[in-house]
Design an enzyme around this catalytic site. Structure first.
Site, PDB file in Angstrom:
ATOM      1  CB  SER A   1     -19.302  -7.636  36.694  1.00 39.89           C
ATOM      2  OG  SER A   1     -19.471  -8.400  37.855  1.00 39.89           O
TER       3      SER A   1
ATOM      4  CG  ASP B   1     -21.673  -3.090  42.854  1.00 44.62           C
ATOM      5  OD1 ASP B   1     -22.214  -4.140  43.260  1.00 44.62           O
ATOM      6  OD2 ASP B   1     -21.013  -3.034  41.808  1.00 44.62           O
TER       7      ASP B   1
ATOM      8  CG  HIS C   1     -23.067  -5.501  39.977  1.00 48.52           C
ATOM      9  ND1 HIS C   1     -21.740  -5.187  40.200  1.00 48.52           N
ATOM     10  CD2 HIS C   1     -23.062  -6.548  39.111  1.00 48.52           C
ATOM     11  CE1 HIS C   1     -20.971  -6.027  39.518  1.00 48.52           C
ATOM     12  NE2 HIS C   1     -21.749  -6.845  38.834  1.00 48.52           N
TER      13      HIS C   1
END
Length: 715
Positions: A556, A640, A675
């Protein structure tokens, strides 16, 4: 087409070879990625964006590109000779029963349990020592890609509402149960995102969501969050809009929480991931009172006794403190310190009629217990040096549960008596890993500007500092997130193979409070990359590793960290592992809730200075033709909708076009995955196997360094 090579070795060795000789080369072609003449002008500067077409996640062209990239990537991974060995060890080590810390709801004790390799943990409950399944997410979908994303009970425990995520998306559905019978009591609520659930008695609950975006729900911008109240046995279309939704003022994140006594609704409203306004609604009179009308702090109510409020805040207190105020006049000028700010960062909670102050001391937990007069009751002696969490519970309960872990100790849970301060182990894992064989060492090193940065290095005892230890350097450095010690099965397998695992606490994180966070934001974001580079240089200088045996890893915001570091210092490491990364810094804010990250990053539309700064480090825009970059395995998920996969797609395309030398550039795209939250055990193991196999193979290993660990598998 550009070529990459993968080599198969036949010689047997137990050490890494810096320049291994080739026995056989298998040539694999990268898929062709079309370039389109797309240009955007920012403050007079034209910026080419030839792979913007990959942002369209609904197009057949993007779908085809994903399939071809995965075909190439898995074709490469399939050739790594010891990939199966890693899977064997990882599955064996993973296969132990795991229990979550329990909580009491109504007449039952609820807890999560996984028998070892179940795709999703199961929610059990117990009454009078009789145990039964309450919710089994493994039955939500055949492939394990639908997960439990939240569970909330009404105050008396008679009703439960749970959220599910499908394919890893942040979009949720809410299902409401009669907790006693486990039967569904009404229609499913849909299109819920970034939401908690907070009950108002047994009448209904508060939740948050956005209007469904036009276009792709996985990538279209969402920037108007709203708080709703759902009254049971009424259609969702009739849900009351409680806060948000006005054209005059947009809030990207809105949440509502009912106090334990049911007296107040606390409403938090933010325009970014840092800072919030705070409002209080009296649920008897419906009067709304403003506590904070600005977003200059992170402030929330943690307790109330009647109209007396207890707030945790970093307003004029970068390390957090607890203050009290009366609900009739709750603005900051009336606040009185209750637990004053210290030199260490505070997280505060309540349980059993006490306050618990969990401090980070150089990222290590220290827990103090206070009474409601603000007197220190005791400092709690923790089971060891590491991370303690979960200190808190309902006011009337005199016993609750906390967990403890560190980098070489699997998490265990403990029952804590609030009156005596005594605790006993409630559960500990039966895992095939001897923690006593490993150690963690905390060091402090100087970053580029002289700032001292802490780093915890974990490895097997007796390791030889000869510069040849395979090492993963993991970092994050953003959004006030603190990296505290925690156990990972995958990291345990890595360390069994003689690997070193190092985690620096970079600026941009929350380990030293708001000042530490701000020092890694906007025009100071380069500090984060400098801290990470200096961590690698420390490991090299002190002979833990060398660039040939070093891998950079992060996800991330940490994926951005890896992308920026490898483009600024391509010589620093042999392997780069950016996961679900924010990699296009000029366009991140145009997708889903990305605009809310502007507190940390700024945007390319702010002004010319901010645009130039972002362009200077944006990974997608800083891949240079003819540079030898590390062997790179980019990982992402096609669902995601937090950090859209287009970031990773575009970065992979740039690297595949411009990379020189033999190091491969591959992208591994999980299908029906998001994610990361809720990912099935099978999918998680698959990904970890591929990451470790790719890393060791590209460090020159011909087989696992410690094959002896596999002896139990030999028939």
């Amino acid at each position: 087409m550009k070529q990459l090579s993968i080599f198969i070795f036949t010689a047997i060795t137990f050490v890494a070879c810096k320049s291994p000789s080739k026995k056989e080369a298998i040539m694999t072609s990268y898929p062709t990625t079309n370039k389109v003449d797309t240009v955007t002008n920012y403050f007079g500067t034209n910026v080419a964006d030839p792979y913007r077409w990959l942002e369209d996640d609904r197009s057949t062209e993007t779908e085809s590109w994903v399939k071809e990239q995965n075909k190439t990537t898995f074709g490469y991974l399939d050739q790594i000779p010891f990939r199966k060995d890693i899977r064997q060890r990882l599955e064996k080590l993973w296969n132990y029963e795991k229990l979550g810390s329990p909580s009491k709801e109504g007449d039952y004790i609820y807890f999560s349990k996984n028998n070892g390799l179940q795709n999703q943990s199961v929610i059990y409950r117990k009454k009078d020592d009789k145990e039964e399944v309450f919710l089994d997410p493994n039955k939500f979908s055949e492939d394990g890609t639908t997960s439990l994303a939240g569970l909330s009970f009404s105050k008396d425990g008679s009703l439960a509402a749970y959220l599910i995520s499908e394919g890893g998306s942040d979009w949720r559905k809410i299902i409401i149960l009669d907790a006693k019978t486990k039967t569904v009591v009404e229609d499913t609520l849909v299109d819920v995102k970034f939401s908690g659930l907070s009950w108002k008695g047994n009448e209904g609950f508060f939740y948050s969501s956005y209007d469904k975006p036009k276009g792709s729900e996985l990538s279209a911008k969402t920037d108007q969050h709203k708080l709703y109240y759902h009254k049971l046995k009424t259609p969702q279309s009739q849900d009351e809009l409680v806060f948000g939704g006005t054209a005059e003022e947009k809030h990207r994140y809105v949440g509502g929480t009912v106090t334990e006594d049911g007296k107040y609704l606390l409403i938090s409203a933010s325009v970014s991931t840092s800072g919030n306004k705070l409002f209080l609604k009296d649920l008897e009179t419906n009067k709304v009172t403003t506590i904070l009308d600005h977003t200059k702090s992170d402030t929330y109510v943690i307790e109330n006794v009647g109209s007396k409020l207890y707030l945790a805040t970093n307003l004029d207190a970068p390390n957090q403190k607890v203050v009290t105020v009366d609900a009739a006049n709750p603005t900051p000028e009336n606040w009185v310190d209750f637990i004053p700010e210290t030199e260490n960062v505070l997280t505060a909670g309540t349980g059993g009629g006490y306050f618990f102050a969990n401090y980070m001391v150089d990222a290590i937990s220290k827990v103090l217990q206070y009474n409601y007069d603000g007197d220190l009751v005791r400092t709690i002696e923790l089971p060891g040096v590491g991370t303690a969490s979960g200190f808190g519970g309902k006011k009337e309960e005199k016993e609750f549960y906390f967990s403890f872990t560190n980098y070489n100790t699997p998490g265990s849970s403990y029952s804590y008596n609030v009156e005596t301060g005594k605790y006993k182990q409630y559960w500990s894992p039966n895992i095939d890993f001897n923690s006593e064989d490993y150690e963690s060492k905390q060091v402090f090193y100087a970053s580029k500007d002289g700032t001292k940065i802490p780093m915890i290095i974990t490895y097997k005892k007796g390791i030889e500092l000869n510069g040849k230890n395979p090492t993963i350097l993991y970092g994050y450095g953003g959004f006030n997130v603190s990296l505290t010690p925690s156990f990972s099965i995958a990291n345990a397998v890595w360390m069994e193979q003689g690997g070193v695992y190092a985690v620096p606490n970079l600026r941009g994180g929350g380990e030293y409070g708001k000042k530490w966070h701000n020092a890694g934001t906007k025009l100071q974001k380069q500090n984060v990359f400098d801290d990470f580079i200096a961590a690698a240089e420390y490991l090299i200088e002190n002979k833990y590793t060398t660039p040939e045996y070093l891998a950079l890893r992060g996800g991330s915001n940490g994926g951005l960290l890896v992308g920026a570091t490898m483009t600024q210092r391509p010589d620093l490491a042999k392997v780069a592992l950016p996961a679900v990364g924010v990699l296009d810094m000029l366009r991140y804010h145009t997708f889903t809730a990305g605009a809310g990250w502007a507190y940390d990053y700024g945007t390319a539309e702010d002004d010319k200075e901010m645009f130039n700064y972002l362009l200077e480090y944006s990974p997608v825009h800083n891949v240079k033709k003819g540079v030898a970059y590390p062997a790179t395995l980019i990982t992402t998920g096609d669902h995601d909708d937090r950090v859209v996969p287009a970031h990773s797609f575009k970065f992979a395309a740039e690297l595949q076009e411009k990379q020189t030398g033999a190091n491969p550039t591959l992208i591994r795209i999980d299908i029906n995955a998001g994610h990361g939250a809720g990912k099935s055990t099978e999918a998680t193991i698959n990904e970890q196997v591929d990451i470790q196999a790719f890393t060791l193979f590209n460090m020159g290993y011909k087989e696992l360094p410690n094959k002896a660990i596999l002896k139990d598998f030999k028939e």
